[in-house]
Scaffold this motif. Sequence first.
Motif, PDB file in Angstrom:
ATOM      1  N   ARG A 275      46.772  56.392 -24.172  1.00  0.00           N
ATOM      2  CA  ARG A 275      47.205  56.984 -22.903  1.00  0.00           C
ATOM      3  C   ARG A 275      46.202  56.577 -21.836  1.00  0.00           C
ATOM      4  O   ARG A 275      45.015  56.817 -21.975  1.00  0.00           O
ATOM      5  N   GLY A 276      46.685  55.978 -20.764  1.00  0.00           N
ATOM      6  CA  GLY A 276      45.786  55.611 -19.671  1.00  0.00           C
ATOM      7  C   GLY A 276      45.841  54.133 -19.390  1.00  0.00           C
ATOM      8  O   GLY A 276      46.579  53.400 -20.022  1.00  0.00           O
TER       9      GLY A 276
ATOM     10  N   ARG B   2      46.030  48.785 -16.307  1.00  0.00           N
ATOM     11  CA  ARG B   2      46.291  48.200 -17.622  1.00  0.00           C
ATOM     12  C   ARG B   2      45.124  48.451 -18.574  1.00  0.00           C
ATOM     13  O   ARG B   2      43.979  48.168 -18.238  1.00  0.00           O
ATOM     14  N   TRP B   3      45.434  48.958 -19.720  1.00  0.00           N
ATOM     15  CA  TRP B   3      44.431  49.284 -20.743  1.00  0.00           C
ATOM     16  C   TRP B   3      43.634  48.055 -21.167  1.00  0.00           C
ATOM     17  O   TRP B   3      42.474  48.151 -21.536  1.00  0.00           O
ATOM     18  N   ASN B   4      44.267  46.874 -21.092  1.00  0.00           N
ATOM     19  CA  ASN B   4      43.620  45.649 -21.557  1.00  0.00           C
ATOM     20  C   ASN B   4      43.293  44.690 -20.417  1.00  0.00           C
ATOM     21  O   ASN B   4      43.230  43.474 -20.618  1.00  0.00           O
ATOM     22  N   ASP B   5      43.045  45.242 -19.235  1.00  0.00           N
ATOM     23  CA  ASP B   5      42.696  44.408 -18.083  1.00  0.00           C
ATOM     24  C   ASP B   5      41.468  43.565 -18.436  1.00  0.00           C
ATOM     25  O   ASP B   5      40.440  44.093 -18.865  1.00  0.00           O
TER      26      ASP B   5
ATOM     27  N   SER C 260      52.753  50.673 -19.952  1.00  0.00           N
ATOM     28  CA  SER C 260      53.083  49.266 -20.202  1.00  0.00           C
ATOM     29  C   SER C 260      53.247  48.491 -18.897  1.00  0.00           C
ATOM     30  O   SER C 260      53.005  47.287 -18.852  1.00  0.00           O
ATOM     31  N   ALA C 261      53.647  49.182 -17.835  1.00  0.00           N
ATOM     32  CA  ALA C 261      53.859  48.537 -16.527  1.00  0.00           C
ATOM     33  C   ALA C 261      52.686  48.759 -15.575  1.00  0.00           C
ATOM     34  O   ALA C 261      52.808  48.548 -14.372  1.00  0.00           O
ATOM     35  N   ALA C 262      51.540  49.161 -16.096  1.00  0.00           N
ATOM     36  CA  ALA C 262      50.388  49.486 -15.256  1.00  0.00           C
ATOM     37  C   ALA C 262      49.889  48.282 -14.464  1.00  0.00           C
ATOM     38  O   ALA C 262      50.108  47.130 -14.843  1.00  0.00           O
TER      39      ALA C 262
ATOM     40  N   HIS D  14      42.188  45.005 -10.204  1.00  0.00           N
ATOM     41  CA  HIS D  14      42.005  44.515  -8.822  1.00  0.00           C
ATOM     42  C   HIS D  14      42.925  45.218  -7.820  1.00  0.00           C
ATOM     43  O   HIS D  14      42.707  45.108  -6.611  1.00  0.00           O
ATOM     44  N   GLU D  15      43.901  45.968  -8.308  1.00  0.00           N
ATOM     45  CA  GLU D  15      44.831  46.688  -7.424  1.00  0.00           C
ATOM     46  C   GLU D  15      44.442  48.143  -7.219  1.00  0.00           C
ATOM     47  O   GLU D  15      45.195  48.899  -6.595  1.00  0.00           O
ATOM     48  N   VAL D  16      43.272  48.550  -7.713  1.00  0.00           N
ATOM     49  CA  VAL D  16      42.827  49.941  -7.587  1.00  0.00           C
ATOM     50  C   VAL D  16      42.748  50.333  -6.111  1.00  0.00           C
ATOM     51  O   VAL D  16      42.238  49.583  -5.288  1.00  0.00           O
ATOM     52  N   GLN D  17      43.263  51.517  -5.814  1.00  0.00           N
ATOM     53  CA  GLN D  17      43.213  52.032  -4.451  1.00  0.00           C
ATOM     54  C   GLN D  17      41.935  52.822  -4.236  1.00  0.00           C
ATOM     55  O   GLN D  17      41.383  53.380  -5.178  1.00  0.00           O
TER      56      GLN D  17
END
Length: 182
Positions: free
Chosen positions: A60-61, A147-150, A171-173, A177-180
């Motif tokens: 989760r996450g 994404r868990w596996n970024d 799964s669609a995370a 680099h897109e963190v707000q």
Amino acid sequence: MNITPSAIFPDVLIIKPKVFKDDRGFFFETFNQRDFNEATGLNVNFVQDNHSRSFKGVLRGLHYQAQQPQGKLVRVVSGAVFDVVVDLRKQSPTFGQWEGVELSEENQLLRWIPSGFAHGFLVQSKSADFLYKSTDFYAQQHERSIRWNDESLAIAWPLNGVSPTLSSKDSAASGFHEVQDL
């Protein structure tokens, strides 16, 4: 209670409560606001409690709220998880770093995660009951997932070659680099 700052993030705390054990079992206070605030130097007010049950291999996450960020006090009451935080505070010297720790019914540890961090966990036991208190209300419209596996985070999840089970949302995370801004 015994409080230890994490090795990387001094404001992420590992809390070992005083546990009273005898031949009947055990007892401990999972939270006492006065004692928690005195021991940590914080002035925390929790507004929501959550409980999730997940099965082995569920990840989760990594979750956070772009607005209404939440501080969380997390623990596992049954089973074991590998609990991960990622620093999302762009002005922080540890921005983009992660840290993981095992939380389990055996070690009875609690983890304080201040706002400004993404959070996730991987279930390592047959199942796990995960409880947490939040300092702000859940706001679906502000919830985000990394994404868990970024690759830029390179989190060393203890998967032992097995792919984790994810929700469709996770799964669609988005990528890190897109963190707000928080």
